[in-house]
Design a protein around this motif. Structure first.
Motif, PDB file in Angstrom:
ATOM      1  N   GLY A 331       0.818  -1.200   0.000  1.00  0.00           N
ATOM      2  CA  GLY A 331       0.000   0.000   0.000  1.00  0.00           C
ATOM      3  C   GLY A 331       0.852   1.250   0.000  1.00  0.00           C
ATOM      4  O   GLY A 331       2.092   1.190  -0.123  1.00  0.00           O
ATOM      5  N   HIS A 332       0.194   2.387   0.131  1.00  0.00           N
ATOM      6  CA  HIS A 332       0.878   3.679   0.136  1.00  0.00           C
ATOM      7  C   HIS A 332       0.444   4.483   1.348  1.00  0.00           C
ATOM      8  O   HIS A 332      -0.737   4.534   1.690  1.00  0.00           O
ATOM      9  CB  HIS A 332       0.552   4.474  -1.132  1.00  0.00           C
ATOM     10  CG  HIS A 332       1.369   5.720  -1.269  1.00  0.00           C
ATOM     11  ND1 HIS A 332       2.544   5.763  -1.980  1.00  0.00           N
ATOM     12  CD2 HIS A 332       1.206   6.962  -0.752  1.00  0.00           C
ATOM     13  CE1 HIS A 332       3.062   6.977  -1.902  1.00  0.00           C
ATOM     14  NE2 HIS A 332       2.259   7.729  -1.160  1.00  0.00           N
ATOM     15  N   ARG A 333       1.417   5.095   2.026  1.00  0.00           N
ATOM     16  CA  ARG A 333       1.138   6.005   3.131  1.00  0.00           C
ATOM     17  C   ARG A 333       1.725   7.365   2.796  1.00  0.00           C
ATOM     18  O   ARG A 333       2.935   7.497   2.590  1.00  0.00           O
ATOM     19  CB  ARG A 333       1.755   5.493   4.429  1.00  0.00           C
ATOM     20  CG  ARG A 333       0.973   4.383   5.106  1.00  0.00           C
ATOM     21  CD  ARG A 333      -0.426   4.826   5.564  1.00  0.00           C
ATOM     22  NE  ARG A 333      -0.382   6.030   6.357  1.00  0.00           N
ATOM     23  CZ  ARG A 333      -0.159   6.058   7.673  1.00  0.00           C
ATOM     24  NH1 ARG A 333       0.028   4.923   8.328  1.00  0.00           N
ATOM     25  NH2 ARG A 333      -0.143   7.197   8.337  1.00  0.00           N
ATOM     26  N   HIS A 343       5.909   3.936   0.077  1.00  0.00           N
ATOM     27  CA  HIS A 343       5.187   3.097  -0.883  1.00  0.00           C
ATOM     28  C   HIS A 343       5.730   1.682  -0.783  1.00  0.00           C
ATOM     29  O   HIS A 343       6.947   1.467  -0.839  1.00  0.00           O
ATOM     30  CB  HIS A 343       5.400   3.639  -2.298  1.00  0.00           C
ATOM     31  CG  HIS A 343       4.548   2.986  -3.340  1.00  0.00           C
ATOM     32  ND1 HIS A 343       3.199   3.230  -3.450  1.00  0.00           N
ATOM     33  CD2 HIS A 343       4.854   2.102  -4.328  1.00  0.00           C
ATOM     34  CE1 HIS A 343       2.707   2.543  -4.468  1.00  0.00           C
ATOM     35  NE2 HIS A 343       3.697   1.840  -5.013  1.00  0.00           N
ATOM     36  N   ARG A 345       5.418  -2.471  -2.039  1.00  0.00           N
ATOM     37  CA  ARG A 345       4.944  -3.548  -2.871  1.00  0.00           C
ATOM     38  C   ARG A 345       5.746  -4.800  -2.531  1.00  0.00           C
ATOM     39  O   ARG A 345       6.820  -4.721  -1.927  1.00  0.00           O
ATOM     40  CB  ARG A 345       5.101  -3.212  -4.361  1.00  0.00           C
ATOM     41  CG  ARG A 345       4.094  -2.189  -4.876  1.00  0.00           C
ATOM     42  CD  ARG A 345       2.669  -2.724  -4.792  1.00  0.00           C
ATOM     43  NE  ARG A 345       1.705  -1.837  -5.411  1.00  0.00           N
ATOM     44  CZ  ARG A 345       1.088  -0.827  -4.798  1.00  0.00           C
ATOM     45  NH1 ARG A 345       1.363  -0.556  -3.531  1.00  0.00           N
ATOM     46  NH2 ARG A 345       0.192  -0.084  -5.435  1.00  0.00           N
ATOM     47  N   THR A 436      -3.649  10.018  -2.479  1.00  0.00           N
ATOM     48  CA  THR A 436      -3.488   8.568  -2.484  1.00  0.00           C
ATOM     49  C   THR A 436      -4.797   7.896  -2.106  1.00  0.00           C
ATOM     50  O   THR A 436      -5.536   8.387  -1.245  1.00  0.00           O
ATOM     51  CB  THR A 436      -2.375   8.119  -1.520  1.00  0.00           C
ATOM     52  OG1 THR A 436      -2.280   6.690  -1.546  1.00  0.00           O
ATOM     53  CG2 THR A 436      -2.647   8.571  -0.094  1.00  0.00           C
ATOM     54  N   ASP A 437      -5.063   6.776  -2.754  1.00  0.00           N
ATOM     55  CA  ASP A 437      -6.230   5.968  -2.383  1.00  0.00           C
ATOM     56  C   ASP A 437      -5.832   4.818  -1.462  1.00  0.00           C
ATOM     57  O   ASP A 437      -6.618   3.915  -1.209  1.00  0.00           O
ATOM     58  CB  ASP A 437      -6.933   5.438  -3.637  1.00  0.00           C
ATOM     59  CG  ASP A 437      -6.032   4.556  -4.501  1.00  0.00           C
ATOM     60  OD1 ASP A 437      -4.881   4.279  -4.096  1.00  0.00           O
ATOM     61  OD2 ASP A 437      -6.481   4.134  -5.585  1.00  0.00           O
ATOM     62  N   GLY A 438      -4.604   4.862  -0.961  1.00  0.00           N
ATOM     63  CA  GLY A 438      -4.109   3.831  -0.069  1.00  0.00           C
ATOM     64  C   GLY A 438      -3.333   2.740  -0.771  1.00  0.00           C
ATOM     65  O   GLY A 438      -2.617   1.961  -0.128  1.00  0.00           O
ATOM     66  N   LEU A 439      -3.442   2.697  -2.106  1.00  0.00           N
ATOM     67  CA  LEU A 439      -2.717   1.695  -2.882  1.00  0.00           C
ATOM     68  C   LEU A 439      -1.773   2.344  -3.881  1.00  0.00           C
ATOM     69  O   LEU A 439      -0.624   1.929  -4.033  1.00  0.00           O
ATOM     70  CB  LEU A 439      -3.705   0.787  -3.611  1.00  0.00           C
ATOM     71  CG  LEU A 439      -3.121  -0.487  -4.247  1.00  0.00           C
ATOM     72  CD1 LEU A 439      -2.471  -1.365  -3.185  1.00  0.00           C
ATOM     73  CD2 LEU A 439      -4.208  -1.250  -5.000  1.00  0.00           C
ATOM     74  N   TYR A 440      -2.249   3.383  -4.566  1.00  0.00           N
ATOM     75  CA  TYR A 440      -1.442   4.142  -5.517  1.00  0.00           C
ATOM     76  C   TYR A 440      -1.398   5.592  -5.046  1.00  0.00           C
ATOM     77  O   TYR A 440      -2.150   5.993  -4.154  1.00  0.00           O
ATOM     78  CB  TYR A 440      -2.032   4.060  -6.925  1.00  0.00           C
ATOM     79  CG  TYR A 440      -2.146   2.650  -7.454  1.00  0.00           C
ATOM     80  CD1 TYR A 440      -1.064   2.031  -8.063  1.00  0.00           C
ATOM     81  CD2 TYR A 440      -3.337   1.930  -7.333  1.00  0.00           C
ATOM     82  CE1 TYR A 440      -1.162   0.730  -8.545  1.00  0.00           C
ATOM     83  CE2 TYR A 440      -3.440   0.629  -7.811  1.00  0.00           C
ATOM     84  CZ  TYR A 440      -2.352   0.036  -8.411  1.00  0.00           C
ATOM     85  OH  TYR A 440      -2.457  -1.247  -8.879  1.00  0.00           O
ATOM     86  N   ASP A 464       2.612  -0.203  -9.239  1.00  0.00           N
ATOM     87  CA  ASP A 464       2.866  -1.562  -8.752  1.00  0.00           C
ATOM     88  C   ASP A 464       4.328  -1.967  -8.850  1.00  0.00           C
ATOM     89  O   ASP A 464       4.885  -2.544  -7.916  1.00  0.00           O
ATOM     90  CB  ASP A 464       2.017  -2.561  -9.534  1.00  0.00           C
ATOM     91  CG  ASP A 464       0.554  -2.518  -9.120  1.00  0.00           C
ATOM     92  OD1 ASP A 464       0.285  -2.221  -7.946  1.00  0.00           O
ATOM     93  OD2 ASP A 464      -0.311  -2.762  -9.974  1.00  0.00           O
TER      94      ASP A 464
END
Length: 683
Positions: A331-333, A343, A345, A436-440, A464
């Motif tokens: 995920g992304h913070r 980030h 992965r 961020t949407d929490g993933l990207y 990703d």
């Protein structure tokens, strides 16, 4: 334990309590080393299995040493020369701890004198107001000193004060030192500091919780439990603490990031004993995962050297098959209030360090980190599998400080300690953050160089298997070249470079337009030498509106890198100017833009500066994520030229929606969100 006891016995026998000395091998007054040695001796006195447990000679030696140091150095009325921290925190915390541990050996007369000295240097009024250097980690340490002072011949009123004075530490803040709702932790007003002051704060809180549990002073405020997941865990990767939140301490010692990671892990396990069972279990699994993945400086072995309490707790967790090790999250913070992003992965992780009108370029002080000038100029740290020591193994003393990975810098030579001390190096740029949407994520920085005329607009799009990097509006009048550092790896690995791509064996691939420069060099600092491979873009002397585009592919093979370079349709750069920067990634359904000003970028239109991340899903839905990085919008309208039929999940700040051949969203006051993202789901 036996080694600890043997050292304590040697120190006991070597003590010479003369004028201006305690031990001949330590300088005097030695604010750090002498009190620390007395404290270690006291621990050997009380811990079982040291061979000197309860040894009367050792107990008396500690008591005499503490009292001698008090008379020679730490006496009430003495002039507190030098760093205030030694007089109010460092020295009293260790002396009091040692005195409490040896108990009756210290005696009432010695206790009274030490209490008087502590009261002189740390009067009660020091905890009266939450400001200056009585905030955050410093406040916790001052409370711990007061609590130890209360424990030295029981003083309930001092214990009351110690606990009451902790209360300002727990609430979230909106400015200055402390914890923020987005997970940021700031100390010294301008510096993200989870990996130093924050670590000390967490340790102090965990210790106080443990000491007071079951007593009349037991602490019930649970805000601190949230900070473990929101503020600390995001910056621990495979057991080490990322340098982007370690302030001026990054250059103190090799593998200091691993040491800080252990300290935070130790505090989490100790604090977990006061947490709800489900939280405790989750934290134990998280720490177990860190310990199992940290192969560069194994956590359990290092804990045996550094912290026996942590060693015992960690060993129990590692031996418990009922506790499942937790993998690194995906995920992304994004933490806009501290200009940091992380980030993750599978197989790699990246961290971004920026500067803003509220976060300094860097911190220097006490002669430390004098060349950290550009660590806030968009430094992009990243770790692929097997490279957890990339920035640990003498990176900071040997790296070229003008060529930190990801940064755009003027090559104007700077003096050591350029800019104000203690982090007072904030540039004027307010647009720093992203969505961020929490993933990207799309993240951007309006960069102003440190003591430089250089200005740049930098964007990172976190995906990703890649980070897409754009730069625009790069302008300078310093009379020297400006460079963007694509990467600067501490390695001697093989670099294969082609016209549109390069591959660094075992590390990463890079895709870029023609014109990249490369350098292989061996850099030295004292007796230490390390190899580096550098890739950079030269924007020339005094550029006017220069720009760049490149893609970082962490962990990619040579074949994967070549394939990405040959796939011209994988990324579409929709805009790369000082007004907007935007990309489209068709395979991910992502369209993302950083609007430095109002306008259009591909299918996205914004009425004011903002960040927008639109993502289409295979089920016929999409999400639109928006933020106000400047933290000043009373209203915003975003249009996405994409056919839509309705809103599936709204947000209270959405004040208007128009669907049909295109989507238009109207937002209310985003300024109060402090740069945080909000997401709307549509069909």
């Amino acid at each position: 334990m036996a080694v600890l006891g043997a050292k304590a016995a040697r120190h006991r026998d070597a003590m010479v309590l003369g004028e201006g000395s305690v031990w001949g091998d330590l300088p005097f007054p030695s604010f750090m080393a002498t009190p620390a040695r007395l404290q270690q001796m006291a621990r050997a006195f009380v811990l079982p299995g040291t061979g000197v447990t309860g040894d009367a000679r050792l107990g008396e030696a500690v008591a005499a040493g503490v009292d001698h140091y008090r008379r020679q150095v730490y006496a009430a009325g003495a002039d507190p020369v030098g760093n205030w921290w030694h007089w109010e925190i460092g020295v009293p915390k260790r002396l009091l701890d040692a005195a409490v541990l040896v108990g009756d050996h210290f005696g009432e007369r010695r206790s009274a004198k030490l209490r008087d000295a502590v009261d002189y240097f740390v009067p009660e009024r020091r905890l009266g107001s939450y400001r200056g250097n009585s905030t955050g980690a410093n406040r916790v340490d001052l409370c711990l000193v007061m609590l130890l002072r209360a424990m030295l011949r029981a003083d309930p009123e001092k214990a009351d004060l110690a606990v009451a004075a902790l209360s300002p530490v727990f609430p979230y803040v909106e400015e200055g030192d402390g914890f923020y709702r987005d997970g940021s932790f700031i100390q010294h007003t301008f510096i993200p500091y989870q990996g130093a002051y924050g670590s000390s704060l967490l340790n102090g809180i965990a210790t106080i919780f443990a000491v007071l549990r079951g007593s009349p002073w037991e602490i019930t405020d649970e805000n601190i439990f949230e900070t473990v997941d929101r503020s600390f865990a995001p910056f621990i990767h495979n057991g080490f603490c990322m340098d982007l939140v370690r302030g001026r301490g990054i250059n103190r010692r090799p593998f200091g990031d691993h040491q800080r990671g252990r300290e935070i892990a130790a505090s989490i396990l100790l604090l977990g004993e006061a947490a709800e069972p489900a939280v405790r279990s989750r934290w134990q699994g998280m720490v177990k995962g860190w310990a199992q993945r940290n192969t560069h400086e194994p956590m359990l072995k290092a804990a045996e050297r550094d912290d026996l309490g942590f060693h015992a707790r960690l060993a129990a967790v590692l031996d418990d098959d009922a506790i499942a090790a937790v993998d690194e999250p995906v995920g992304h913070r994004l933490l806009p209030m501290s200009a940091r992003a992380v980030h993750r992965r599978a197989g790699w992780c990246a961290g971004l360090s920026m500067a803003s009108d509220r976060v300094g370029h860097y911190e220097h002080g006490n002669g430390e980190n004098l060349r950290g000038w550009h660590t806030g100029s968009g430094m992009l740290y990243w770790w692929a599998a097997g490279h957890g020591d990339q920035y640990s193994d003498s990176f900071w003393p040997t790296v070229d400080p003008y060529r930190l990975p990801g940064t755009t810098v003027s090559t104007r030579r700077l003096p050591d300690g350029a800019g104000g001390g203690w982090g007072d190096t904030c540039p004027p740029g307010r647009w720093v953050g992203g969505a961020t949407d929490g993933l990207y994520a799309t993240v951007g920085q309006h960069l102003n160089g440190l003591e430089s005329t250089m200005e740049a607009f930098k964007s990172w799009f976190f995906l990703d298997d890649a980070v897409v990097c754009l730069g625009a509006g790069i302008t300078s009048e310093d009379g020297v070249p400006v460079e963007t550092i694509v990467d600067n790896r501490r390695t001697d690995a093989l670099l294969i470079s082609h016209e549109k791509w390069a591959h660094l064996d075992g590390h990463a691939g890079y895709v870029f337009p023609p014109g990249i420069k490369t350098l292989r060099e061996r850099r030295t600092a004292g007796l230490v030498a390390r190899d580096y491979v550098t890739l950079w873009l030269d924007h020339g002397t005094d550029p006017s509106s220069a720009g760049y585009f490149y893609v970082l592919l962490p962990g990619a093979t040579q074949a994967e890198t070549r394939a990405r370079a040959e796939d011209a349709a994988w990324v579409n750069v929709l805009a790369n100017t000082a007004r907007q920067q935007a990309v489209r990634i068709p395979s991910l359904g992502i369209t993302a833009a950083n609007f430095w000003r109002d306008g259009a970028a591909g299918p996205l239109i914004a009425s004011a500066p903002c960040a927008v991340l639109a993502r289409e899903h295979s089920d016929g839905t999409a999400t639109v994520t928006v933020s106000d990085p400047r933290r000043d919008l009373s209203g915003l309208t975003v249009t996405w030229r994409r056919a839509t039929t309705g809103i599936l999940r709204d947000h209270p700040l959405v004040t208007g929606v128009r669907t049909g051949s295109e989507l238009t969203l109207t937002f209310g006051r985003l300024a109060d969100r402090h740069g945080a993202s909000i997401t709307v789901t549509i069909s």
